[in-house]
Design a protein around this motif. Structure first.
Motif, PDB file in Angstrom:
ATOM      1  N   THR A 191       0.868  -1.182   0.000  1.00  0.00           N
ATOM      2  CA  THR A 191       0.000   0.000   0.000  1.00  0.00           C
ATOM      3  C   THR A 191       0.904   1.230   0.000  1.00  0.00           C
ATOM      4  O   THR A 191       1.760   1.368   0.879  1.00  0.00           O
ATOM      5  N   PHE A 237       0.127  -0.381  12.089  1.00  0.00           N
ATOM      6  CA  PHE A 237      -0.582  -0.061  10.846  1.00  0.00           C
ATOM      7  C   PHE A 237       0.345  -0.253   9.644  1.00  0.00           C
ATOM      8  O   PHE A 237      -0.017  -0.879   8.643  1.00  0.00           O
ATOM      9  N   GLY A 254       0.816  -3.817   8.996  1.00  0.00           N
ATOM     10  CA  GLY A 254      -0.467  -4.439   8.643  1.00  0.00           C
ATOM     11  C   GLY A 254      -0.835  -4.241   7.180  1.00  0.00           C
ATOM     12  O   GLY A 254      -1.296  -5.173   6.526  1.00  0.00           O
ATOM     13  N   VAL A 255      -0.671  -3.039   6.673  1.00  0.00           N
ATOM     14  CA  VAL A 255      -1.057  -2.785   5.272  1.00  0.00           C
ATOM     15  C   VAL A 255       0.160  -2.788   4.341  1.00  0.00           C
ATOM     16  O   VAL A 255       0.038  -2.508   3.158  1.00  0.00           O
ATOM     17  N   GLN A 279      -6.906   5.995   8.466  1.00  0.00           N
ATOM     18  CA  GLN A 279      -6.391   4.620   8.574  1.00  0.00           C
ATOM     19  C   GLN A 279      -7.512   3.602   8.366  1.00  0.00           C
ATOM     20  O   GLN A 279      -7.311   2.580   7.697  1.00  0.00           O
ATOM     21  N   ARG A 310      -7.521   0.699   5.512  1.00  0.00           N
ATOM     22  CA  ARG A 310      -7.684  -0.724   5.853  1.00  0.00           C
ATOM     23  C   ARG A 310      -8.849  -1.332   5.103  1.00  0.00           C
ATOM     24  O   ARG A 310      -8.751  -2.415   4.536  1.00  0.00           O
ATOM     25  N   GLU A 311      -9.962  -0.606   5.082  1.00  0.00           N
ATOM     26  CA  GLU A 311     -11.168  -1.121   4.445  1.00  0.00           C
ATOM     27  C   GLU A 311     -10.948  -1.310   2.946  1.00  0.00           C
ATOM     28  O   GLU A 311     -11.286  -2.348   2.381  1.00  0.00           O
ATOM     29  N   THR A 314      -8.154  -1.721   1.349  1.00  0.00           N
ATOM     30  CA  THR A 314      -7.160  -2.731   0.989  1.00  0.00           C
ATOM     31  C   THR A 314      -7.595  -4.096   1.513  1.00  0.00           C
ATOM     32  O   THR A 314      -6.897  -5.080   1.327  1.00  0.00           O
ATOM     33  N   LEU A 327      -7.753  -5.575   4.430  1.00  0.00           N
ATOM     34  CA  LEU A 327      -6.842  -6.341   5.291  1.00  0.00           C
ATOM     35  C   LEU A 327      -7.391  -6.387   6.713  1.00  0.00           C
ATOM     36  O   LEU A 327      -8.057  -5.467   7.137  1.00  0.00           O
TER      37      LEU A 327
END
Ligand code: PLP
Length: 461
Positions: free
Chosen positions: A135, A210, A213-214, A452, A456-457, A459, A461
């Motif tokens: 990302t 974060f 995570g992405v 954030q 997240r939504e 991508t 994940l």
């Protein structure tokens, strides 16, 4: 080829790793451990080659085994296929011994396309090998964001989010960010100014949970791969004016120091560049620093050349690294001092910088006058950034051919150009429908948690 940090305390990386990492973990910038030199014969042999062939020969020694030769040729072909000029970076003559290097024939009409189109192809190729996804989040005051949207749209292994200050970019810049239809690119209009956007991006990188995570990555102008891609047009233009048999000089409209640092690398590789001139607008920290030795911040004064409106030049750290004898600890200490407003460059380092770069400043009135004068004398319509370069170049013109980098197309800044010379520059025909294409944009508040959550939504994940 290995890459080291300007602050001396981060892991040594390959080209591919440095490209994916961007900013080093010690806060420094990656530079090659040593710069490969081309012989005079090798430089002479570039004459008459296509832009892509020159790019291959100039960049290849920096890549290590990140890409195979045929693979890299394919990436170059794809990166520059969308340019609106067969020469990619054509030279036009402005006056006796003064030439303009038109770097605005890419898909978003600014020189940033040269680096961004290629880094998009290189990142996608590297990711496809492992099946990873990343990302990319970036902040923009206009040109970087539109270049990134164009470069990354439709790439299979990348999601791109660009934060721009709502209501504070030009209509052309906004539409270039909001009209790409591909689902992997996202324009986010944030409430706030450019500094707010940049601060939220920084927050995301500092939130390690974060970030991991992405799989966050950056493509801002400190990314070494972007600097390297910009080295190529110094070679292509110099060779077409007779290098290496005849030296040339360059003047570069400068903001974050990425473009002119690429010229510095070209010279280190053996290209005979006599003068390398930094041209600043009224945000003149670099010109003041070279003249006085004091690198001191002074706020940002908005100008008609907004892509050069900077408080400090991030890539200048790379020049300081060499000026301080490649001593990372010294650079780290200077950068810590910068947080409190500035520092004094040591005598030895200042001498190095003055031998390496010249500099000049162009006021707002001089910028407008240069646009008017260049049109009257040559018929060339300059964007305000290029005009800053042309003015400063004239102050440094000597017997050596001077090449000024034209960093954007005038139609990208139509209001400033019209105010200066009374004529509204038109978009090139291939872009004439920009104002008819549907826009797609998400308004976001200046709120880290909300942004954030959205990343997240989207991508998933
Ligand atoms: C980004 C930009 C600049 C400044 O380039 P740096 O590499 O940041 O010094 C100059 N002109 C235009 C049009 C730009 O988009």
């Amino acid at each position: 080829m290995r890459y080291i940090s300007t602050r001396g305390a981060a892991p040594v990386l390959t080209f591919g790793e440095a490209m994916m990492t961007g900013l080093a973990r010690d806060g420094g910038l990656y530079v090659p451990e040593s710069v490969p030199v081309m012989t005079q014969d090798q430089i002479a042999a570039l004459a008459g080659l296509s832009y892509e062939d020159i790019a291959f020969r100039v960049m290849r020694p920096f890549l290590g085994d990140t890409f195979g030769d045929d693979e890299f040729r394919g990436l170059l072909a794809r990166a520059y296929a969308g340019f609106g000029h067969a020469a990619r970076a054509p030279l036009v003559q402005l006056g006796p011994n003064h030439f303009l290097l038109e770097l605005f024939h890419g898909p978003t009409l600014a020189f940033k396309d040269f680096a961004m189109q290629l880094i998009g192809q290189m990142m996608q190729a590297a990711l496809a090998k492992t099946g990873e996804r990343i990302t990319i989040v970036g902040a923009t005051s206009g040109d970087t964001g539109s270049a990134a949207m164009e470069a990354f749209r439709g790439l299979a292994n990348v999601d791109l989010f660009i934060l721009y200050p709502h209501g504070r970019v030009s209509d052309v810049q906004r539409r270039q960010m909001t009209t790409p239809a591909e689902a992997n690119v996202h324009a986010l209009a944030m409430d706030g100014d450019f500094d707010d956007c940049q601060a939220r991006v920084k927050d995301m990188f500092n939130d390690f949970a974060f970030r991991d995570g992405v799989r966050l990555a950056g493509v801002n102008s400190i990314n070494w791969a972007r600097v390297l891609a910009q080295v190529v047009y110094y070679f292509s233009s110099a060779v077409s004016l007779g290098a290496p048999h005849r030296p040339v000089s360059f003047t570069v409209p400068t903001g974050n120091f990425g473009d002119i640092f690429a010229g510095y690398i070209a010279r280190k590789m053996g290209l005979p560049i006599e003068k390398l001139v930094i041209a600043t607008n009224q945000n003149d920290i670099l010109d003041r620093a070279l003249k006085s030795g004091a690198y001191v911040t002074d706020g940002v004064k908005p100008s008609i050349s907004p892509s050069m409106d900077i408080q400090v030049s991030s890539n200048f750290e790379r020049a300081l690294f060499d000026a301080y004898g490649r001593d990372g600890a010294s650079v780290a200490a200077l950068m810590a001092e910068l947080k409190t407003g500035g520092f004094t460059i040591s005598q030895g380092a200042l001498q190095f910088l003055r031998e390496t770069f010249a500099s000049g400043r162009c006021s707002e009135d001089e910028t407008r006058a240069t646009i008017t004068q260049a049109f009257a004398e040559t018929g060339e319509i300059l964007c305000p950034h290029s005009a800053v370069g042309v003015k400063v170049a004239a102050d440094h013109q000597g017997a050596t051919p001077m090449i000024t980098l034209a960093t954007a197309h005038p139609a990208k800044f139509p209001d400033a150009v019209q105010a200066a010379m009374g004529v509204r520059p038109a978009l090139p025909p291939r872009m004439a429908d920009l104002f008819d294409r549907p826009e797609r944009v998400t308004r976001v508040p200046n709120d880290l948690a909300e942004i954030q959550a959205l990343v997240r939504e989207r991508t998933a994940l």
